[in-house]
Design an enzyme around this catalytic site. Structure first.
Site, PDB file in Angstrom:
ATOM      1  N   SER A 122      -4.368   2.782   7.812  1.00 56.11           N
ATOM      2  CA  SER A 122      -4.479   1.387   7.387  1.00 56.11           C
ATOM      3  C   SER A 122      -4.622   1.364   5.875  1.00 56.11           C
ATOM      4  O   SER A 122      -5.370   2.172   5.300  1.00 56.11           O
ATOM      5  CB  SER A 122      -5.685   0.710   8.037  1.00 56.11           C
ATOM      6  OG  SER A 122      -5.720  -0.655   7.683  1.00 56.11           O
ATOM      7  N   GLU A 123      -3.900   0.449   5.224  1.00 56.85           N
ATOM      8  CA  GLU A 123      -3.813   0.482   3.766  1.00 56.85           C
ATOM      9  C   GLU A 123      -5.130   0.212   3.066  1.00 56.85           C
ATOM     10  O   GLU A 123      -5.280   0.504   1.875  1.00 56.85           O
ATOM     11  CB  GLU A 123      -2.745  -0.498   3.277  1.00 56.85           C
ATOM     12  CG  GLU A 123      -3.068  -1.951   3.524  1.00 56.85           C
ATOM     13  CD  GLU A 123      -1.838  -2.835   3.374  1.00 56.85           C
ATOM     14  OE1 GLU A 123      -1.835  -3.662   2.450  1.00 56.85           O
ATOM     15  OE2 GLU A 123      -0.898  -2.705   4.175  1.00 56.85           O
ATOM     16  N   ASN A 124      -6.114  -0.351   3.787  1.00 58.65           N
ATOM     17  CA  ASN A 124      -7.410  -0.553   3.145  1.00 58.65           C
ATOM     18  C   ASN A 124      -8.258   0.710   3.151  1.00 58.65           C
ATOM     19  O   ASN A 124      -9.376   0.707   2.645  1.00 58.65           O
ATOM     20  CB  ASN A 124      -8.177  -1.708   3.815  1.00 58.65           C
ATOM     21  CG  ASN A 124      -8.386  -1.496   5.297  1.00 58.65           C
ATOM     22  OD1 ASN A 124      -7.475  -1.104   6.001  1.00 58.65           O
ATOM     23  ND2 ASN A 124      -9.584  -1.768   5.776  1.00 58.65           N
ATOM     24  N   GLY A 125      -7.710   1.818   3.700  1.00 59.99           N
ATOM     25  CA  GLY A 125      -8.366   3.103   3.563  1.00 59.99           C
ATOM     26  C   GLY A 125      -8.908   3.722   4.825  1.00 59.99           C
ATOM     27  O   GLY A 125     -10.069   4.142   4.877  1.00 59.99           O
ATOM     28  N   SER A 175      -5.493   5.607  -0.366  1.00 56.03           N
ATOM     29  CA  SER A 175      -4.620   5.078   0.682  1.00 56.03           C
ATOM     30  C   SER A 175      -3.238   4.755   0.121  1.00 56.03           C
ATOM     31  O   SER A 175      -2.217   5.091   0.727  1.00 56.03           O
ATOM     32  CB  SER A 175      -5.245   3.830   1.297  1.00 56.03           C
ATOM     33  OG  SER A 175      -4.427   3.315   2.319  1.00 56.03           O
TER      34      SER A 175
END
Length: 216
Positions: free
Chosen positions: A51-54, A93
């Site tokens: 997930s791009e938020n980490g 990320s």
């Protein structure tokens, strides 16, 4: 005109996408409908969700009452973390996304062109809130970009177009379109059919899309 076809529900569509994700793949699921794919990954396969938020090693949605709102995906939905999973800085990320470390990203879209151009962050309407997020990074950074969407707008207009009229997210980046009526491949030569829902035929699909589609 054939109107006896069965549309895929959102969960049926998610299951259709999940079926094509290969064992061992590193995958990013975009905000909205694509997040459902996490709930339909086949048992026995190892797919690492990012997930791009980490987050790396994201699991399916938690059961009701088991949510941890400090552990969320990019769409702010509570998620689970599988054994061995990790969370980390946003910059790390995006380095994963931009560095070609993801095998597949699954994104929503407003429009996709026959050659795989993607428009998914703005309709260009005055006053619309831009929502590009990490879509540009994912679209060109992942080894394969798949789109998951309804084939038609609520007005009955095809989202698959000869040329995008909305602001572009990426050029020639989409390899496959998974929709509620059919699965299509975007190629330099145009659209190619992968599969159809029950009751749909190629002629009806071409009528809805308004474009030629090569048979599977």
């Amino acid at each position: 005109m054939n109107m006896n076809y069965l549309q895929r529900s959102k969960d049926q569509l998610a299951a259709r996408v999940a079926r094509d994700i290969h064992d061992g793949a590193y995958v990013n699921l975009g905000i909205g409908m694509p997040t459902r794919v996490a709930n339909h990954l086949p048992a026995g396969t190892e797919v690492v969700l990012q997930s791009e938020n980490g987050i790396l090693g994201m699991g399916p949605a938690p059961e009701a009452g088991g949510e941890d709102f400090d552990l969320i995906n990019a769409g702010k939905q509570p998620v689970t973390l599988l054994k061995g999973g990790a969370y980390f800085h946003h910059a790390d990320s995006f380095s994963m996304m931009r560095g070609g470390h993801l095998d597949i990203c699954v994104l929503g879209a407003f429009q996709v062109s026959v050659t795989g151009d993607l428009a998914n962050w703005s309709t260009g309407e005055p006053g619309a809130i831009p929502a590009v997020g990490g879509a540009m990074d994912l679209a060109i950074g992942a080894k394969q970009t798949w789109v998951m969407m309804d084939l038609l707008t609520k007005q009955g207009v095809s989202k698959v177009v000869e040329r995008c009229t909305y602001p572009l997210t990426g050029i020639a980046c989409v390899k496959r379109i998974y929709s509620d009526l059919a699965t299509l491949a975007c190629t330099p030569q145009g659209l190619r059919l992968i599969d159809l829902v029950e009751g749909m035929d190629l002629g009806e699909l071409e009528r809805l899309v308004g474009l030629p589609i090569a048979s599977a």
